[in-house]
Write an enzyme that holds these catalytic residues in place. Structure first.
Site, PDB file in Angstrom:
ATOM      1  N   CYS A   1      38.953  40.770  49.187  1.00 35.52           N
ATOM      2  CA  CYS A   1      38.474  40.651  47.779  1.00 35.52           C
ATOM      3  C   CYS A   1      37.821  39.320  47.694  1.00 35.52           C
ATOM      4  O   CYS A   1      37.599  38.536  48.816  1.00 35.52           O
ATOM      5  CB  CYS A   1      39.538  40.629  46.578  1.00 35.52           C
ATOM      6  SG  CYS A   1      41.012  39.616  46.739  1.00 35.52           S
ATOM      7  N   THR A   2      37.191  38.824  46.558  1.00 39.04           N
ATOM      8  CA  THR A   2      36.443  37.635  46.437  1.00 39.04           C
ATOM      9  C   THR A   2      37.102  36.442  46.945  1.00 39.04           C
ATOM     10  O   THR A   2      36.917  35.736  47.721  1.00 39.04           O
ATOM     11  CB  THR A   2      35.952  37.468  45.000  1.00 39.04           C
ATOM     12  OG1 THR A   2      35.131  38.741  44.702  1.00 39.04           O
ATOM     13  CG2 THR A   2      34.901  36.302  45.052  1.00 39.04           C
TER      14      THR A   2
END
EC number: 1.14.-.-
Length: 315
Positions: free
Chosen positions: A183-184
């Site tokens: 994810c980020t």
């Protein structure tokens, strides 16, 4: 020279009484002029704050004194202007909403350092899953990663259960899954690995520090990342080396707008983009246009548009 330090942080840990943490933390932030948002839940803390360097260090020292937070390491950036209008310290059921109330997010999968990530996801036996939302994936992704096409993180459990059934129908239920997720910044993939473990998946891995650490550490010639990475701040997107990308944010629908869509006649800065232009009526567009005019005027004067003196919010 940038004068505000911006610290993004999270930690999954057990807080027996988040409400008892909330008041002193909010009071400290307020006294030091720190602004941003911090979420507190029984499962830990998550948020982003900004302020003078010494003030941020004082808040981080306070947080590190909380149970399970001693080695907390935030992601740091710098801003020329204060990026937040006020300080909010909120109590939540979850610090990132997955909707699985019995899940223990501290029982997560295996961290993989950015330097080792390419080898892992290049393994043909590894299934790579992007745990971000569809609009984020559209900005950029790892080569060959599966896109769940979710609108929110809370959609992920239902998607995974359906996807797993289809995979097992093809491979057989006895074939073990080996899954790598990202994810980020790390929080969503960390929690999703705990979810997969609770679902019985034993070999589950996640990218330490998320895409941001990967883009910061891995040279572009060696990178398996394609496109830019959407971020939830004024940069909108970043590329390798965390250099600001070419996407902008539509002020109408809050979605990222690619350079190609910025060239569309349906893109009006501060008003609408091709994704939302036909969904907004003329009154909405007129209000947005007036607000954008005011924002540009304030920027030209070097003053904040609205909310710069909003009080600390505790809820």
């Amino acid at each position: 020279m940038a004068s505000y330090r911006v610290a993004a942080l999270y930690r999954f840990t057990r807080f027996e009484d988040p409400a008892a943490i909330q008041g002193p933390l909010a009071a400290l932030c307020c006294s030091l002029g720190v602004k941003g948002t911090l979420l507190l839940a029984r499962e830990g803390i998550n948020g982003t704050i900004a302020g003078e360097d010494a003030a941020i260090e004082a808040v981080l020292a306070h947080i590190r004194a909380l149970p399970g937070c001693a080695d907390l390491t935030p992601k740091t950036a710098w801003a020329e202007r204060m990026p937040f209008y006020r300080m909010k310290v909120r109590l939540k059921k979850e610090i990132v909403t997955l909707g699985e109330p019995d899940l223990d997010p501290t029982d997560a999968g295996t961290y993989v350092e950015p330097a080792d990530w390419n080898a892992l996801i290049s393994d043909p036996d590894v299934l790579v899953i992007d745990t971000r939302n569809a609009y984020e994936v559209a900005v950029g992704r790892f080569e060959g990663a599966i896109d769940p096409q979710t609108a929110s993180f809370a959609d992920f459990p239902a998607w995974f259960r359906d996807w797993r059934k289809s995979v097992e129908a093809q491979r057989g239920p006895e074939a073990p899954l080996k899954v790598a997720m990202y994810c980020t910044g790390g929080i969503r993939c960390e929690k999703s690995t705990a979810f997969l473990k609770a679902e019985g998946v034993e070999q589950v891995f996640h990218l330490k520090g998320g895409v941001l650490d990967y883009l910061e550490q891995i040279p572009q010639p060696e990178s398996l990342w394609r496109g830019e990475c959407f971020v939830f701040d004024e940069r909108v997107s970043v590329g390798h080396g965390l250099v600001k990308g070419d996407h902008v944010l539509c002020r109408g629908c809050r979605m990222p707008v690619s350079p190609q869509d910025q060239a569309s006649p349906l893109y009006v800065e501060g008003v609408a983009c091709p994704a939302c232009h036909d969904q907004r009526n003329e009154e909405q567009k007129a209000r947005a246009a007036e607000r954008h005019r005011q924002v540009l005027h304030c920027e030209a004067l070097g003053v904040d548009h609205v909310g710069a003196t909003l009080p600390t919010k505790i809820d």
